[in-house]
Design an enzyme around this catalytic site. Structure first.
Site, PDB file in Angstrom:
ATOM      1  N   GLU A  87      51.015  87.240  14.334  1.00 55.69           N
ATOM      2  CA  GLU A  87      50.830  88.441  13.404  1.00 55.69           C
ATOM      3  C   GLU A  87      51.721  89.619  13.828  1.00 55.69           C
ATOM      4  O   GLU A  87      51.588  89.854  14.914  1.00 55.69           O
ATOM      5  CB  GLU A  87      49.239  88.985  13.475  1.00 55.69           C
ATOM      6  CG  GLU A  87      49.064  89.987  12.706  1.00 55.69           C
ATOM      7  CD  GLU A  87      47.805  90.447  12.416  1.00 55.69           C
ATOM      8  OE1 GLU A  87      46.840  89.924  13.120  1.00 55.69           O
ATOM      9  OE2 GLU A  87      47.353  91.595  12.023  1.00 55.69           O
ATOM     10  N   ARG A 116      43.918  78.996  25.599  1.00 54.33           N
ATOM     11  CA  ARG A 116      44.982  80.063  25.855  1.00 54.33           C
ATOM     12  C   ARG A 116      45.341  80.098  27.287  1.00 54.33           C
ATOM     13  O   ARG A 116      44.704  80.168  28.213  1.00 54.33           O
ATOM     14  CB  ARG A 116      44.546  81.515  25.181  1.00 54.33           C
ATOM     15  CG  ARG A 116      43.289  82.042  25.628  1.00 54.33           C
ATOM     16  CD  ARG A 116      42.941  83.628  24.999  1.00 54.33           C
ATOM     17  NE  ARG A 116      43.108  83.564  23.578  1.00 54.33           N
ATOM     18  CZ  ARG A 116      44.065  84.379  22.888  1.00 54.33           C
ATOM     19  NH1 ARG A 116      44.750  85.248  23.835  1.00 54.33           N
ATOM     20  NH2 ARG A 116      44.177  84.305  21.539  1.00 54.33           N
ATOM     21  N   LYS A 138      46.810  92.164  22.351  1.00 55.38           N
ATOM     22  CA  LYS A 138      47.870  93.035  21.885  1.00 55.38           C
ATOM     23  C   LYS A 138      47.189  94.469  21.738  1.00 55.38           C
ATOM     24  O   LYS A 138      47.833  95.554  21.897  1.00 55.38           O
ATOM     25  CB  LYS A 138      48.252  92.364  20.518  1.00 55.38           C
ATOM     26  CG  LYS A 138      49.342  91.262  20.714  1.00 55.38           C
ATOM     27  CD  LYS A 138      50.056  91.155  19.617  1.00 55.38           C
ATOM     28  CE  LYS A 138      49.243  90.082  18.802  1.00 55.38           C
ATOM     29  NZ  LYS A 138      49.913  89.657  17.411  1.00 55.38           N
TER      30      LYS A 138
HETATM   31  P1  ATP Z   1      45.520  89.061  20.127  1.00 48.00           P
HETATM   32  O1  ATP Z   1      44.084  88.605  19.678  1.00 48.00           O
HETATM   33  O2  ATP Z   1      45.864  89.594  21.405  1.00 48.00           O
HETATM   34  O3  ATP Z   1      46.201  90.109  19.222  1.00 48.00           O
HETATM   35  P2  ATP Z   1      46.495  86.694  18.829  1.00 48.00           P
HETATM   36  O4  ATP Z   1      46.253  85.510  19.359  1.00 48.00           O
HETATM   37  O5  ATP Z   1      45.961  87.305  17.694  1.00 48.00           O
HETATM   38  O6  ATP Z   1      46.492  87.877  19.919  1.00 48.00           O
HETATM   39  P3  ATP Z   1      48.750  86.142  17.247  1.00 48.00           P
HETATM   40  O7  ATP Z   1      49.803  87.042  16.717  1.00 48.00           O
HETATM   41  O8  ATP Z   1      47.704  85.816  16.261  1.00 48.00           O
HETATM   42  O9  ATP Z   1      48.132  87.037  18.380  1.00 48.00           O
HETATM   43  O10 ATP Z   1      49.300  85.034  17.804  1.00 48.00           O
HETATM   44  C1  ATP Z   1      50.044  83.821  17.429  1.00 48.00           C
HETATM   45  C2  ATP Z   1      49.755  82.545  18.152  1.00 48.00           C
HETATM   46  O11 ATP Z   1      49.885  82.613  19.444  1.00 48.00           O
HETATM   47  C3  ATP Z   1      48.512  82.141  17.802  1.00 48.00           C
HETATM   48  O12 ATP Z   1      48.816  80.756  17.419  1.00 48.00           O
HETATM   49  C4  ATP Z   1      47.920  82.167  18.929  1.00 48.00           C
HETATM   50  O13 ATP Z   1      46.843  81.419  19.232  1.00 48.00           O
HETATM   51  C5  ATP Z   1      48.932  82.143  20.193  1.00 48.00           C
HETATM   52  N1  ATP Z   1      48.406  82.836  21.189  1.00 48.00           N
HETATM   53  C6  ATP Z   1      48.412  84.127  21.275  1.00 48.00           C
HETATM   54  N2  ATP Z   1      47.852  84.561  22.505  1.00 48.00           N
HETATM   55  C7  ATP Z   1      47.875  83.383  23.417  1.00 48.00           C
HETATM   56  C8  ATP Z   1      47.557  83.030  24.745  1.00 48.00           C
HETATM   57  N3  ATP Z   1      47.229  83.887  25.531  1.00 48.00           N
HETATM   58  N4  ATP Z   1      47.843  81.546  25.109  1.00 48.00           N
HETATM   59  C9  ATP Z   1      48.314  80.848  24.092  1.00 48.00           C
HETATM   60  N5  ATP Z   1      48.513  80.959  22.760  1.00 48.00           N
HETATM   61  C10 ATP Z   1      48.295  82.368  22.535  1.00 48.00           C
HETATM   62 MG    MG Z   2      45.690  86.304  15.928  1.00 46.61          MG
END
Ligand code: ATP
Ligand code: MG
Length: 569
Positions: free
Chosen positions: A43, A270, A280
């Site tokens: 995102e 994760r 984020k």
């Molecule tokens: P946040 O919750 O911090 O905003 P997010 O997971 O919502 O992070 P996205 O931009 O939606 O952020 O993530 C893009 C991809 O990266 C998704 O498929 C998510 O599962 C993966 N991802 C995010 N954080 C991690 C992590 N710590 N380890 C592995 N994969 C991750």
């Molecule tokens: Mg997300």
């Protein structure tokens, strides 16, 4: 040479992780038309971090290993939090990590019309309805884990009324929050996600790609599943918190069998790293409140921060390969990431000499005005890196820490009467010490032994200590930024009693403004990392100029991970 690691033996073909096993079996069984198609779906509401790197390596890695494709999909369904700056940074970072999505750069917002049509189709089949309940009422009606939900009074609206209301939602006739479109599934489901989840909401907000064309936006679960199906994704890899969403994901996919893909969602744990936050929201707070200089501050766990700090893409990929993928949550020691960085830099980083906290040394018996060019090895790990010429003269600087007036036991560096070797140069002996009025040592007087000239070819007479140095008239003054962990606690943000910013390490950045570096370092291109002999790896920062270069310490030479591994046998 304590920092030299021997070349590791080639590793045996690693056993497949559980995701690669699934993909491999799917291929054998001929599922998904024998295709493998993944996607990385960030995102654009922040910069990518090391957790994303794990997901990037997994999605692009699986695709390439099984002869498939991986899309870059910007999941831009939340206009109020997203920005083109983030989109641009994501593209830069994924490419920098070494992955290529070719022309397959997609945006959930490109599918808004199609997603809208899917919603209409659900309404027509009696599978979705417009609800007038407020957000709070919807929460109340939803029930709890132990209590079933109750049907909304609007759940049984006639199809035509739903169609008309939904069209009017799109036309902008209603204010934010007044209506939502919900799937009509099961308010008594034991899975809360199946209790008539929201599919569309009203948001009168400008979108960075679709402008003001839309005032209703699809919810993440709906847009995500449909985007996967539209792109013909076969394996939709996501993190564990989406496990409970899988029944909804499957429900959505099943409603649209005519879309190209019939993807299967697979969840993995994760990445969590010690001394690091990865949400984020929290990273944004650090940036917005000025706790760091920006998303690319070298203390940040972002890809851009790590790049600026001097981490290499190969080190990050190597780290991701080492941690692997599994189904159970774990916490990885950040020292392992630093270990991967050291291993790579040890192989590739050119060596140079720099003095961080200079102490002047005058070599009394060295001819005044004489300059010798000495040959120094650029990288003992890589013969092809060759040698360079380093100037030597009567006045040099050494590290303050390398001198003690009263040496402790086993101190093999410089002290009055003792001899040390200057790297690639001569053996010198300390003959006297000059102090200022405060009694601080400000200059050393030494003599050198002209018969001990060193160089790349090796040295004849040996003494116990070898020091790095720079020639005073040739050295270039530089700023050096030393970094420590951004947080003082192993798992910042997990203590409910305090805000995570209270766990920030106040000493995470130390700026040395009077460092001196050998002349070859003055014109190092920003982003290039060197080993400063005996000190660590340092990366030229874009803030620097040839007159005043700036360096970020990437990592020290001490490898706490290697020590842990050794202790564990
Ligand atoms: P946040 O919750 O911090 O905003 P997010 O997971 O919502 O992070 P996205 O931009 O939606 O952020 O993530 C893009 C991809 O990266 C998704 O498929 C998510 O599962 C993966 N991802 C995010 N954080 C991690 C992590 N710590 N380890 C592995 N994969 C991750
Ligand atoms: Mg997300």
């Amino acid at each position: 040479m304590s920092d030299v690691t021997s070349t590791p033996a080639p590793e045996p073909a690693a056993p497949l992780d559980f995701i690669r096993q699934i993909v491999s079996e799917d291929l054998k069984a001929g599922r998904h038309g024998r295709r493998v198609h993944t996607r990385f779906p960030p995102e654009p509401n922040g910069y990518l971090h090391i957790g994303h790197a794990k997901s990037i390596c997994l999605n692009f890695g699986v695709a390439s290993e099984f002869g498939g494709l991986c899309n870059l999909r910007l999941d831009d369904t939340n206009p109020t939090k997203e920005d083109v700056e983030y989109v641009d940074s994501i593209r830069t970072d994924v490419r920098w990590l070494g992955f290529d999505w070719d022309t397959r750069e997609f945006y959930a917002s490109d599918y808004f019309e199609q997603i809208y049509e899917c919603a209409l189709a659900l309404i027509r089949r009696g599978l979705a309805y417009v609800d007038d309940l407020t957000a709070e009422q919807i929460r109340e009606y939803r029930g709890t884990l132990t209590q079933p939900g109750r049907n909304s009074p609007f759940r049984d609206r006639p199809v035509e009324e739903n169609v008309s209301l939904f069209e009017r939602m799109r036309a902008g006739e209603f204010p934010d929050g007044s209506h939502v479109l919900r799937a009509r599934i099961d308010m008594a489901s034991p899975n809360m996600n199946m209790r008539d989840p929201t599919l569309f909401r009203i948001r009168h907000a400008h979108h960075h790609r679709t402008g003001d064309r839309w005032c209703i936006y699809p919810m993440y679960d709906f847009a995500h599943a449909l985007s996967d199906a539209i792109e013909g994704i076969t394996h939709s890899l996501c993190t564990l918190e989406f496990e409970d969403h899988r029944p909804l994901y499957n429900w959505i996919i099943e409603q649209f069998p005519d879309l190209p893909g019939d993807p299967q969602q697979i969840e993995f744990a994760r990445l969590n790293l010690t001394y690091t936050v990865m949400s984020k929201r929290k990273l944004l707070e650090l940036v917005e409140k000025g706790f760091v200089s920006g998303w690319d501050d070298p203390r940040m766990p972002t890809i851009s921060g790590m790049r600026r700090r001097g981490y290499t893409p190969r080190a990050i990929r190597d780290f991701c390969a080492r941690i692997g993928v599994a189904k159970n949550e774990s916490l990885i020691d950040v020292a392992l990431l630093e270990h991967s960085v050291r291993e790579d830099l040890n192989r590739v980083a050119p060596r140079a000499m720099a003095v961080l906290k200079p102490l002047k040394v005058v070599i009394e018996n060295y001819p005044e005005g004489q300059v010798e060019m000495l040959e120094a090895i650029n990288n003992p790990e890589d013969e092809s890196a060759g040698t360079r010429q380093v100037p030597f003269s009567r006045e040099i600087y050494i590290e303050q820490d390398d001198f003690r007036e009263v040496p402790p036991k086993k101190f093999f560096r410089l002290f009055p009467g003792n001899e040390v070797r200057l790297r690639y140069a001569y053996i010198i002996k300390c003959v006297s010490v000059l102090k200022n009025e405060a009694g601080e040592v400000v200059e050393l007087r030494c003599t050198y032994d002209p018969d001990t000239r060193g160089g790349a070819a090796g040295e004849q007479r040996r003494v116990k200590g070898t020091l790095h140095w720079v020639s005073a008239p040739h050295a270039v003054r530089a700023e050096v930024r030393l970094y420590d962990r951004l947080f003082t606690t192993e798992q910042p943000g997990t203590d409910d009693a305090r805000h995570f910013t209270e766990e920030l390490n106040p000493n995470a950045l130390e700026v040395l403004s009077d460092a001196l570096v050998e002349p070859s370092l003055a014109t190092l291109t920003a982003g290039v990392t060197c080993q400063f002999e005996r000190l660590g790896y340092f990366c030229a920062d874009p803030d620097g100029t040839p007159d005043r270069p700036v360096f970020n310490r990437t990592v020290t030479l001490r490898d706490s991970w290697a020590k842990i591994e050794k202790a564990n046998g």
